[in-house]
Design an enzyme around this catalytic site. Structure first.
Site, PDB file in Angstrom:
ATOM      1  N   PHE A 199       4.366   5.121  -1.926  1.00 29.19           N
ATOM      2  CA  PHE A 199       4.716   6.868  -1.535  1.00 29.19           C
ATOM      3  C   PHE A 199       4.610   7.392  -0.116  1.00 29.19           C
ATOM      4  O   PHE A 199       4.425   8.532   0.207  1.00 29.19           O
ATOM      5  CB  PHE A 199       3.773   7.890  -2.517  1.00 29.19           C
ATOM      6  CG  PHE A 199       3.940   7.670  -3.821  1.00 29.19           C
ATOM      7  CD1 PHE A 199       5.159   7.847  -4.504  1.00 29.19           C
ATOM      8  CD2 PHE A 199       3.009   6.952  -4.738  1.00 29.19           C
ATOM      9  CE1 PHE A 199       5.406   7.696  -5.638  1.00 29.19           C
ATOM     10  CE2 PHE A 199       3.290   6.879  -6.131  1.00 29.19           C
ATOM     11  CZ  PHE A 199       4.667   7.145  -6.562  1.00 29.19           C
ATOM     12  N   HIS A 200       4.635   6.287   0.637  1.00 27.82           N
ATOM     13  CA  HIS A 200       4.879   6.438   2.433  1.00 27.82           C
ATOM     14  C   HIS A 200       6.365   6.893   2.425  1.00 27.82           C
ATOM     15  O   HIS A 200       7.376   6.226   1.752  1.00 27.82           O
ATOM     16  CB  HIS A 200       4.529   5.232   3.062  1.00 27.82           C
ATOM     17  CG  HIS A 200       4.264   5.604   4.445  1.00 27.82           C
ATOM     18  ND1 HIS A 200       5.288   5.789   5.270  1.00 27.82           N
ATOM     19  CD2 HIS A 200       3.328   5.777   5.146  1.00 27.82           C
ATOM     20  CE1 HIS A 200       5.020   5.918   6.434  1.00 27.82           C
ATOM     21  NE2 HIS A 200       3.597   5.913   6.571  1.00 27.82           N
ATOM     22  N   CYS A 238     -13.980  -9.837  14.499  1.00 30.60           N
ATOM     23  CA  CYS A 238     -14.414 -11.284  13.634  1.00 30.60           C
ATOM     24  C   CYS A 238     -15.783 -11.597  14.136  1.00 30.60           C
ATOM     25  O   CYS A 238     -15.855 -11.818  15.341  1.00 30.60           O
ATOM     26  CB  CYS A 238     -13.483 -12.240  13.506  1.00 30.60           C
ATOM     27  SG  CYS A 238     -14.119 -13.500  12.525  1.00 30.60           S
ATOM     28  N   ASN A 277       1.088  -7.500  14.254  1.00 27.11           N
ATOM     29  CA  ASN A 277       1.558  -5.986  13.767  1.00 27.11           C
ATOM     30  C   ASN A 277       0.169  -5.237  13.936  1.00 27.11           C
ATOM     31  O   ASN A 277      -1.053  -5.781  13.556  1.00 27.11           O
ATOM     32  CB  ASN A 277       1.894  -5.634  12.319  1.00 27.11           C
ATOM     33  CG  ASN A 277       1.854  -4.487  11.911  1.00 27.11           C
ATOM     34  OD1 ASN A 277       2.952  -3.555  12.512  1.00 27.11           O
ATOM     35  ND2 ASN A 277       0.881  -3.808  11.299  1.00 27.11           N
ATOM     36  N   GLU A 278       0.196  -4.378  14.857  1.00 28.97           N
ATOM     37  CA  GLU A 278      -1.013  -3.576  15.067  1.00 28.97           C
ATOM     38  C   GLU A 278      -2.412  -4.186  15.189  1.00 28.97           C
ATOM     39  O   GLU A 278      -3.346  -4.268  14.484  1.00 28.97           O
ATOM     40  CB  GLU A 278      -1.254  -2.405  14.000  1.00 28.97           C
ATOM     41  CG  GLU A 278       0.051  -1.443  14.203  1.00 28.97           C
ATOM     42  CD  GLU A 278      -0.229  -0.209  13.332  1.00 28.97           C
ATOM     43  OE1 GLU A 278      -1.188  -0.420  12.389  1.00 28.97           O
ATOM     44  OE2 GLU A 278       0.412   0.742  13.360  1.00 28.97           O
ATOM     45  N   CYS A 283     -17.361 -14.332  13.103  1.00 28.09           N
ATOM     46  CA  CYS A 283     -17.579 -15.715  12.216  1.00 28.09           C
ATOM     47  C   CYS A 283     -18.369 -16.651  13.571  1.00 28.09           C
ATOM     48  O   CYS A 283     -18.480 -16.432  14.662  1.00 28.09           O
ATOM     49  CB  CYS A 283     -16.410 -16.470  11.981  1.00 28.09           C
ATOM     50  SG  CYS A 283     -15.441 -16.945  12.926  1.00 28.09           S
ATOM     51  N   GLU A 338       7.274   2.820  15.517  1.00 26.91           N
ATOM     52  CA  GLU A 338       7.229   3.309  14.045  1.00 26.91           C
ATOM     53  C   GLU A 338       6.724   4.792  14.044  1.00 26.91           C
ATOM     54  O   GLU A 338       6.045   5.368  15.056  1.00 26.91           O
ATOM     55  CB  GLU A 338       5.790   2.543  13.412  1.00 26.91           C
ATOM     56  CG  GLU A 338       6.177   1.305  13.059  1.00 26.91           C
ATOM     57  CD  GLU A 338       4.822   0.647  12.303  1.00 26.91           C
ATOM     58  OE1 GLU A 338       4.130   1.543  11.529  1.00 26.91           O
ATOM     59  OE2 GLU A 338       4.585  -0.486  12.364  1.00 26.91           O
ATOM     60  N   TRP A 360      -1.687   8.039   3.932  1.00 28.25           N
ATOM     61  CA  TRP A 360      -3.242   7.484   4.007  1.00 28.25           C
ATOM     62  C   TRP A 360      -4.035   8.538   4.963  1.00 28.25           C
ATOM     63  O   TRP A 360      -4.985   8.292   5.225  1.00 28.25           O
ATOM     64  CB  TRP A 360      -2.923   6.188   5.139  1.00 28.25           C
ATOM     65  CG  TRP A 360      -2.229   6.436   6.247  1.00 28.25           C
ATOM     66  CD1 TRP A 360      -0.809   5.631   6.318  1.00 28.25           C
ATOM     67  CD2 TRP A 360      -2.301   6.998   7.435  1.00 28.25           C
ATOM     68  NE1 TRP A 360      -0.249   5.964   7.440  1.00 28.25           N
ATOM     69  CE2 TRP A 360      -1.147   6.602   8.219  1.00 28.25           C
ATOM     70  CE3 TRP A 360      -3.349   7.625   8.125  1.00 28.25           C
ATOM     71  CZ2 TRP A 360      -0.883   7.209   9.764  1.00 28.25           C
ATOM     72  CZ3 TRP A 360      -3.015   7.822   9.514  1.00 28.25           C
ATOM     73  CH2 TRP A 360      -1.900   7.803  10.255  1.00 28.25           C
ATOM     74  N   CYS A 389     -15.782 -17.324  16.217  1.00 25.08           N
ATOM     75  CA  CYS A 389     -15.801 -16.357  17.284  1.00 25.08           C
ATOM     76  C   CYS A 389     -17.179 -16.496  18.059  1.00 25.08           C
ATOM     77  O   CYS A 389     -17.076 -16.083  19.315  1.00 25.08           O
ATOM     78  CB  CYS A 389     -15.456 -14.820  16.647  1.00 25.08           C
ATOM     79  SG  CYS A 389     -14.118 -14.884  16.206  1.00 25.08           S
ATOM     80  N   ARG A 392      -4.614  -6.881   4.868  1.00 28.92           N
ATOM     81  CA  ARG A 392      -3.705  -7.631   6.056  1.00 28.92           C
ATOM     82  C   ARG A 392      -4.722  -7.243   7.293  1.00 28.92           C
ATOM     83  O   ARG A 392      -5.956  -6.754   7.134  1.00 28.92           O
ATOM     84  CB  ARG A 392      -2.389  -6.756   6.293  1.00 28.92           C
ATOM     85  CG  ARG A 392      -2.819  -5.106   6.150  1.00 28.92           C
ATOM     86  CD  ARG A 392      -1.389  -4.655   6.679  1.00 28.92           C
ATOM     87  NE  ARG A 392      -1.545  -3.129   6.705  1.00 28.92           N
ATOM     88  CZ  ARG A 392      -0.661  -2.113   6.953  1.00 28.92           C
ATOM     89  NH1 ARG A 392       0.639  -2.513   7.333  1.00 28.92           N
ATOM     90  NH2 ARG A 392      -1.199  -0.887   7.363  1.00 28.92           N
TER      91      ARG A 392
HETATM   92  C1  GAL Z   1       1.374   1.309  10.559  1.00 30.68           C
HETATM   93  C2  GAL Z   1       1.803  -0.098   9.975  1.00 30.68           C
HETATM   94  C3  GAL Z   1       2.779  -0.124   9.047  1.00 30.68           C
HETATM   95  C4  GAL Z   1       2.783   0.889   8.121  1.00 30.68           C
HETATM   96  C5  GAL Z   1       2.517   2.300   8.863  1.00 30.68           C
HETATM   97  C6  GAL Z   1       2.434   3.435   7.356  1.00 30.68           C
HETATM   98  O1  GAL Z   1       0.166   1.382  11.138  1.00 30.68           O
HETATM   99  O2  GAL Z   1       2.024  -0.798  11.223  1.00 30.68           O
HETATM  100  O3  GAL Z   1       2.980  -1.450   8.709  1.00 30.68           O
HETATM  101  O4  GAL Z   1       1.676   0.505   7.149  1.00 30.68           O
HETATM  102  O5  GAL Z   1       1.407   2.212   9.411  1.00 30.68           O
HETATM  103  O6  GAL Z   1       1.916   4.656   8.054  1.00 30.68           O
END
Ligand code: GAL
Length: 679
Positions: free
Chosen positions: A367-368, A161, A155-156, A163, A317, A325, A166, A117
């Site tokens: 597993f998040h 890039c 999103n974020e 290319c 979020e 992660w 760009c 993504r």
């Molecule tokens: C954010 C992202 C979310 C999700 C989350 C997991 O950075 O916007 O889609 O991946 O991390 O912590």
């Protein structure tokens, strides 16, 4: 724009988060149960459609929004609002296969393959066309839904890039920036060096990893260009959803990240109505205390709050449990989630939102953490903590729209950060610009002063003290503003590495800090010494109004010449022993302090206390283990005391165990209400 984040007071704080019903369309029982679970958790918002493009448009030109509308209907019937995202964060496979130019090219000039993504090319006309279509269809389908609270753009945003599209766009951007004058660009970028001169804009390439990276002005401008391109892309998406929904009253946001260095968020912030961001502090790590993690988290909120001064922001979020992660994905201990959520509210957020409501069953984020675990019930520790957070937010609902008016500010600028990281000299690993800003901010916080975090380009009015750590990149306009600010009575604290270069990375001539600031501080910085971790030096305070003890010096020490400043401290070692290291000068009606070397924030506590006193800033007298915040409006004020220490602390007659907090509401009518938030 009203001070309320949603353009209108909605009478409640938003408690919700990312919800992915499209992953469960074959499980109506689960979708039904979700609504009940949301209600039990006190959730009143769901963020929908963040990565739903392949469900919206599984084949080119075939659209499916009926499921989204149905979910929004059901949520709304249950008094749950929707924040709907545009789906540009990830693309369906058909698009990448048919139109490879939408995929990004990396710094070595290699094009990505389909997948993952956040990897679209921002300059691709095809991608703009496709996102224009899907955003239009989305806006037409649900744009007038009564449950729609807000648009969440993509999103974020992040990455780069390289290319050809760009590259060409970069050249156009430079043509505009330099008035089509290649000689001016050559002058500003100092290209008469290693044969780097350009004869035309068409010769300019982005700073590829295997290309020209020796021109500091080029490197810096490429980052500004990337920011400009993201802002332009966001504006395109915003215009599209507004135009095709016809709802110009629905506010827009885009979610930002913690100390993200790829985009100048101050530029992106101008495109949106409300700041929102995603916060995932690494609690209980093996490097720092819980208190340190919390104070840094508070700094992060202040940084976001400063992107739109005078408005609350959104915690878009956070995880109610673990993330998946980090190097080590440690569980948050009981009570942490509630205190962390309260901290966001106390710092000016009007929301507590999560990634994610229900844990996905497969793929990268299975597993998040989520509000609802794979077990599928409300009978989990995390769910209970979320429900308690919901109840707490209900009690605090009238903080919505209240604000904090800080008297002190710490300057933090993205292009300064880029310039510091991008330059030669100093040490490779100890530049630490954000950490240095955080150090000052934390120390103010420990002294009971909640500072704003602003840009050198923001107005300085309302602040009695401005701390400008490592202001390496100094624009003439910023220098003039500082002069004006101090001469009118403001107090500034500048540090080593101040005013070395201009906005195009050319050194200021005539002595650092440049652009006239050496007169304001009354010093000239002649040399800067880079210390190895094993080197030692110290600053001895010679003016006891500013404390008594020696400060440990580390990493950087400037050798300065005093012109007409007063000396507060001198170095204790090396060939610059006994030379000035800490000074002040009265300039007009104000005062300019200069700290020539990096020291432990802890060491400068007394000095900072004296500076605050002299600047007339009242510090809240709280014990060191208490993190203090305040929000207020004309009718009431809220004081927040968070015990972030390992000890029990008594505040206002209330015993707070570790991770407990106290909120005190004082009404304009004199009424006082105490609310204790337990673990
Ligand atoms: C954010 C992202 C979310 C999700 C989350 C997991 O950075 O916007 O889609 O991946 O991390 O912590």
């Amino acid at each position: 724009m009203s001070k309320y984040i949603f353009g209108r007071p909605i009478g409640k704080l938003i408690h919700g988060g990312d919800y992915n019903p499209e992953q469960w369309l074959d499980r109506p029982d689960i979708l039904k149960a979700d609504i009940e679970l949301m209600k039990k958790a006190g959730i009143n918002e769901a963020t929908l459609g963040v990565f739903s493009w392949s469900v919206y448009e599984p084949r080119e030109g075939e659209f499916h929004f009926e499921w989204l509308k149905e979910v929004m209907d059901r949520l709304y019937e249950n008094e749950i609002y929707s924040i709907v995202a545009t789906p540009s964060g990830a693309r369906p496979a058909w698009m990448d296969l048919k139109y490879p130019e939408v995929m990004r090219v990396d710094g070595m000039g290699i094009r990505n393959r389909h997948g993952m993504r956040h990897n679209h090319c921002l300059s691709s006309e095809v991608f703009r066309e496709k996102i224009g279509i899907i955003d239009r269809k989305l806006a037409e389908s649900i744009g007038s839904h009564p449950g729609l609270l807000m648009w969440h753009i993509s999103n974020e945003f992040g990455g780069e890039c390289f290319c050809d599209n760009c590259k060409n766009r970069f050249r156009e951007y430079l043509r505009v920036k330099f008035n089509n004058d290649i000689e001016e660009l050559n002058r500003q970028w100092w290209t008469t060096f290693w044969s780097a001169r350009y004869e035309s804009f068409d010769e300019i390439e982005p700073p590829y990893d295997n290309g020209q990276r020796a021109v500091m002005g080029l490197n810096l401008e490429w980052k500004r260009f990337t920011t400009w391109n993201f802002a332009d892309f966001a504006a395109f998406e915003i215009d599209t959803v507004r135009k095709y929904s016809g709802r110009y009253d629905i506010p827009v946001t885009t979610n930002m990240m913690k100390q993200y260095d790829g985009i100048d968020y101050r530029v992106l912030a101008k495109q949106i109505d409300t700041i929102s961001w995603d916060s995932y502090p690494e609690f209980h790590n093996d490097r720092e205390s819980y208190a340190d993690t919390m104070r840094e988290s508070a700094f992060d909120h202040a940084l976001m709050r400063g992107l739109k001064r005078g408005q609350p922001f959104m915690l878009m979020e956070s995880t109610p449990g673990v993330v998946n992660w980090m190097e080590y994905n440690k569980l948050r201990r009981p009570g942490v989630h509630i205190q962390f959520s309260l901290q966001a509210l106390a710092s000016g957020s009007d929301t507590v939102q999560y990634f994610q409501f229900r844990k996905s069953r497969g793929s990268a984020e299975q597993f998040h953490g989520g509000v609802v675990d794979h077990v599928g019930t409300d009978d989990t520790r995390v769910f209970r903590e979320v429900a308690r957070t919901g109840a707490m937010m209900k009690e605090l609902s009238d903080i919505e729209g209240t604000l904090w008016n800080a008297k002190a500010a710490v300057l933090f600028d993205w292009d300064n950060w880029w310039a510091i990281e991008g330059t030669g000299g100093f040490a490779k690993t100890t530049r630490n610009y954000p950490q240095t800003c955080i150090g000052y901010w934390k120390m103010l916080s420990e002294l009971g002063v909640e500072a704003d975090v602003i840009s050198a380009e923001d107005p300085f009015d309302g602040y009695s003290l401005i701390i400008a750590p490592m202001m390496f990149l100094l624009r003439e306009e910023a220098a003039d503003k500082i002069k004006e600010y101090v001469s009118c009575g403001g107090t500034i604290l500048g540090t080593y590495m101040m005013g070395y270069i201009n906005e195009n990375c050319l050194c200021h001539l005539g002595g650092f800090p440049g652009a006239g600031l050496s007169d304001v501080f009354g010093i000239i910085s002649e040399e800067i010494d880079t210390l190895y971790p094993t080197d030692t030096n110290a600053i001895r305070i010679t003016d006891d109004r500013f404390g008594k003890s020696d400060w440990t010096v580390k990493d950087y020490a400037e050798v300065i010449k005093v012109k007409d400043a007063n000396i507060i401290g001198v170095y204790t070692q090396d060939y610059y022993r006994d030379l000035a290291a800490l000074t002040y000068k009265e300039y007009g009606k104000g005062v300019a302090y200069y700290q020539a070397a990096r020291c432990n924030p802890e060491d400068i506590r007394e000095f900072l206390g004296a500076v605050l006193d002299a600047a007339g800033i009242e510090a809240k007298d709280v014990p060191k283990g208490i993190e203090y915040h305040r929000r207020r409006d004309d009718e009431k004020s809220y004081d927040f005391y968070l015990n972030i220490s390992d000890d029990t602390i008594t505040i206002e007659g209330c015993e707070l165990a570790p991770k407990e907090s106290l909120v005190v509401r004082t009404g304009a009518d004199g009424s006082v209400r105490h609310m204790r938030v337990t673990v």
